[in-house]
Scaffold this active site. Structure first.
Site, PDB file in Angstrom:
ATOM      1  N   SER A  55       0.839  -1.199   0.000  1.00 47.93           N
ATOM      2  CA  SER A  55       0.000   0.000   0.000  1.00 47.93           C
ATOM      3  C   SER A  55       0.868   1.240   0.000  1.00 47.93           C
ATOM      4  O   SER A  55       2.093   1.155   0.071  1.00 47.93           O
ATOM      5  CB  SER A  55      -0.888   0.015   1.238  1.00 47.93           C
ATOM      6  OG  SER A  55      -0.134   0.487   2.345  1.00 47.93           O
ATOM      7  N   LYS A  56       0.209   2.380  -0.045  1.00 51.91           N
ATOM      8  CA  LYS A  56       0.977   3.624  -0.110  1.00 51.91           C
ATOM      9  C   LYS A  56       1.805   3.853   1.147  1.00 51.91           C
ATOM     10  O   LYS A  56       2.752   4.634   1.118  1.00 51.91           O
ATOM     11  CB  LYS A  56       0.064   4.812  -0.414  1.00 51.91           C
ATOM     12  CG  LYS A  56      -1.008   5.085   0.610  1.00 51.91           C
ATOM     13  CD  LYS A  56      -1.685   6.410   0.228  1.00 51.91           C
ATOM     14  CE  LYS A  56      -2.603   6.916   1.314  1.00 51.91           C
ATOM     15  NZ  LYS A  56      -3.961   6.422   1.232  1.00 51.91           N
ATOM     16  N   ARG A  57       1.488   3.159   2.213  1.00 53.06           N
ATOM     17  CA  ARG A  57       2.336   3.264   3.405  1.00 53.06           C
ATOM     18  C   ARG A  57       3.713   2.642   3.177  1.00 53.06           C
ATOM     19  O   ARG A  57       4.664   2.932   3.874  1.00 53.06           O
ATOM     20  CB  ARG A  57       1.663   2.563   4.596  1.00 53.06           C
ATOM     21  CG  ARG A  57       0.529   3.354   5.209  1.00 53.06           C
ATOM     22  CD  ARG A  57      -0.010   2.664   6.454  1.00 53.06           C
ATOM     23  NE  ARG A  57      -0.566   1.349   6.146  1.00 53.06           N
ATOM     24  CZ  ARG A  57      -1.783   1.165   5.620  1.00 53.06           C
ATOM     25  NH1 ARG A  57      -2.543   2.202   5.380  1.00 53.06           N
ATOM     26  NH2 ARG A  57      -2.230  -0.045   5.343  1.00 53.06           N
TER      27      ARG A  57
END
Ligand code: GLU
Length: 437
Positions: free
Chosen positions: A207-209
């Site tokens: 994910s963007k994390r």
């Protein structure tokens, strides 16, 4: 039978790499089999499907040059067809109306599952089966008369004559319902291929994390579309040997669903960077320079006063240090006199005993050179080291920090040659003045 695949994104924001990889595999499979690659925009969520979100999808496809073979189908224009299919299912006794929850808010339409176990052969995961008990009836038209995803998805796949549904494995559970709908509607069931999830180093969904996760991020960071396409093609598929840098034509020739892995595929940003570096190296020098110039201009680092061929010479010196167009910004000292000094490096290299004296001696030697080149500037420091003592490195480091503000960079002497005597002497003087107490 002509193969027809489709990419069916819901335009709700950014385009995740997992989604665009599905587009890439659909496109590769269609091209490999001489079939058609179609686009369906699943824009029935009126709140989230904004024009901007749609444009983001279209931009991502255009940037990667994944053009569909027919005009896109917008699901939001198909409500009448979806509702007509629901009516047909009601007529056939495959669906029924009910006031779900008895709220009096109106009736919804439920699809009647066949009541038997269901199975299908997934082109990637093999045979999958689900017990009847785990396949309850489900809503296909809400009480406000809007069709539900499952109905719209299947009705549109029938309308588009899709032969192969290639999508993320988050849809596996839906597929049992979809197959039942195809059968009830008397339509041939397409082949299904569910792609493995893209995961991070811990095996969790990427994910963007975890870092750049959207096509737009990679574009903004200066990745080349061909490199991203090649990298994502390999994220879950391999050609069967250890080749990795593959042209579009080779990817098309080699791609098969049989070689898509069923286990999760781990996103490896370092490998993507490497891949991009390979594509950068293969770019014609003018294209490489143009991409870097755009970055420099966007960051206010472009200097019209520098000669036209200057950027090309800088890139020759930086070589594989520029794996992304944006990497050029890490060598800003080539383009501005106003480069920052790394404090820790100043402390270590300029505040070391004798460092400023050596820098001053190097300045005098450089001023006296008849020809100012990588070779002569190196020889001058070697002569000084031999004559005055201290290691060669002790002569090199202060000069590097003085002309670039940092300890990291390309070959110092090539850097000096590209900067030229005038700027080098100016920078040495400026540094001496600044750090001599
Ligand atoms: N709109 C769905 C999604 O984005 C499409 C699913 C499918 O490809 O059938 O996940």
């Amino acid at each position: 039978m002509t193969v027809r695949t489709r990419f069916a994104p819901s335009p709700t924001g950014q385009v995740h790499i997992g989604n665009i990889r599905a587009a890439i595999y659909n496109w590769l499979f269609a091209r490999h089999t001489g079939g058609k690659f179609l686009l369906r925009i699943e824009d029935t969520d009126r709140a989230r499907s904004t024009p901007a979100a749609l444009q983001t999808v279209l931009d991502a496809l255009a940037w990667l040059d994944l053009q569909p073979d027919e005009p896109p189908l917008y699901q939001s224009t198909r409500t009448a067809a979806h509702l007509a299919a629901a009516e047909e299912l009601l007529r056939r006794g495959c669906a029924y109306r009910t006031d779900k929850g008895g709220t009096g808010q109106g009736e919804c339409v439920l699809f009647r599952m066949p009541g038997t176990d269901l199975s299908f052969h997934d082109e990637i995961k093999g045979d999958l089966v689900k017990q009847a008990a785990d396949l309850p009836d489900f809503v296909i038209v809400r009480s406000d008369s809007t069709p539900v995803f499952h109905l719209a998805n299947v009705v549109d796949d029938i309308a588009m004559q899709v032969t192969h549904v290639i999508r993320g494995d988050d849809h596996v559970a839906n597929t049992f319902r979809h197959i039942a709908l195809f059968r009830a509607l008397g339509a041939p069931v397409p082949k299904y291929a569910h792609l493995p999830m893209i995961v991070n180093a811990q095996g969790k969904p990427y994910s963007k994390r975890d870092g750049a996760a959207y096509v737009g991020d990679f574009r903004a960071q200066g990745y080349l579309p061909a490199a991203l396409l090649n990298y994502l093609a390999l994220l879950g598929w391999s050609p069967g040997d250890d080749r990795e840098v593959l042209s579009r034509a080779e990817l098309i020739r080699l791609f098969t669903l049989a070689r898509v892995q069923s286990s999760p595929a781990q996103m490896d940003p370092v490998k993507l960077q490497w891949m991009n570096g390979e594509y950068m190296r293969a770019l014609p020098p003018a294209a490489r320079a143009a991409g870097c110039r755009d970055v420099l201009q966007a960051r206010g680092l472009w200097n019209d006063a520098l000669p036209a061929e200057y950027l090309g010479r800088v890139l020759d010196v930086l070589q594989e240090r520029v794996k992304l167009f944006t990497d050029i910004a890490t060598a800003a000292y080539f383009f501005t006199e106003d480069y920052p000094y790394d404090e820790a490096v100043v402390q270590k290299r300029l505040r070391a005993p004798g460092a400023l004296e050596r820098l001053a001696a190097a300045r005098s030697a450089y001023a006296a050179l008849t020809d100012f080149s990588a070779r002569s500037t190196e020889q001058a420091l070697r002569d000084l080291a031999a004559a005055r003592g201290a290691s060669f490195g002790d002569w090199v480091h202060p000069v590097r920090v003085a002309v670039s503000g940092t300890a990291i960079g390309p070959s110092l002497f090539h850097l000096l040659e590209v900067l030229g005597r005038h700027r080098v002497l100016q920078r040495l003087d400026k540094t001496l003045a600044r750090f001599t107490a």
